[in-house]
Design a protein around this motif. Structure first.
Motif, PDB file in Angstrom:
ATOM      1  N   GLY A  39       0.801  -1.215   0.000  1.00 33.61           N
ATOM      2  CA  GLY A  39       0.000   0.000   0.000  1.00 33.61           C
ATOM      3  C   GLY A  39       0.829   1.257   0.000  1.00 33.61           C
ATOM      4  N   HIS A  44      -2.007   1.970  -3.881  1.00 33.73           N
ATOM      5  CA  HIS A  44      -3.214   2.138  -3.060  1.00 33.73           C
ATOM      6  C   HIS A  44      -4.077   3.303  -3.511  1.00 33.73           C
ATOM      7  CE1 HIS A  44      -0.947   5.230  -0.867  1.00 33.73           C
ATOM      8  NE2 HIS A  44      -2.082   5.602  -0.325  1.00 33.73           N
ATOM      9  N   TYR A  48      -5.413  -0.287  -6.570  1.00 34.01           N
ATOM     10  CA  TYR A  48      -6.240  -1.040  -5.624  1.00 34.01           C
ATOM     11  C   TYR A  48      -7.735  -0.721  -5.786  1.00 34.01           C
ATOM     12  CZ  TYR A  48      -7.240  -3.587  -1.299  1.00 34.01           C
ATOM     13  OH  TYR A  48      -7.704  -4.494  -0.391  1.00 34.01           O
TER      14      TYR A  48
END
Length: 178
Positions: A39, A44, A48
């Motif tokens: 992340g 992220h 994601y």
């Protein structure tokens, strides 16, 4: 004679594959066995959420043609970064997303290490040199630096395999000409 040679080669290759898998599992054990995830960077903020949306649609039996939650709408189906039909993406569609997403990334480290190992074997490098090459490529600075760029990670993982097939095609062509 041939059986001994083939079994010796296969046993070395199996040992190398197990070592590469073991190093990947050991290196990424906190991600693989824990609740940690990758992340940082674009991973992220961009990949994601997009892949989560795509996986959610596919798990509900829908093709993610359009994402209405990004900008004023985003064409998911045609986005190269999502890799909707990329076979390794199945991990995120079949498994719980968090775990499948992590395995997607780890799979590329496995692919890169194994494909570099076999490329070096094709180029007549010894067992130890091939194994070190595979591990060095998989865990080298470049591969570790592109974890947050999934399309680049995917392309880099398959690159040694492309060279392997190219080398074999050239040698097959040379054999056919003689």
């Amino acid at each position: 004679m041939w059986n001994n040679w083939i079994s010796r080669i296969l046993s070395k290759d199996i040992i190398a594959l197990l070592l590469i898998v073991g190093v990947v599992v050991l290196f990424f054990s906190s991600v693989l066995l824990g609740s940690n995830t990758f992340g940082y960077g674009d991973l992220h903020r961009y990949f994601y959420p997009l892949r989560f949306y795509a996986a959610s649609c596919i798990k509900n039996g829908l093709l993610p043609l359009w994402n209405p939650y990004l900008f004023s709408g985003y064409p998911c189906f045609s986005a190269l970064q999502l890799g909707i039909f990329y076979p390794v993406s199945l991990l995120a569609y079949i498994l719980p997303f968090h775990y499948g997403f992590n395995l997607y990334i780890l799979a590329h480290f496995l692919i890169s290490g194994i494909s570099m190992y076999f490329l070096m074997r094709e180029w007549k490098t010894g067992f130890t040199g091939s194994l070190i090459s595979g591990l060095s490529y998989a865990f080298g600075g470049y591969m570790l630096s592109v974890v947050d760029m999934l399309t680049t990670l995917s392309a880099a993982a398959w690159t040694p395999l492309i060279f392997l097939f190219y080398t074999r095609a050239l040698s097959t062509r040379k054999d056919a000409e003689t």
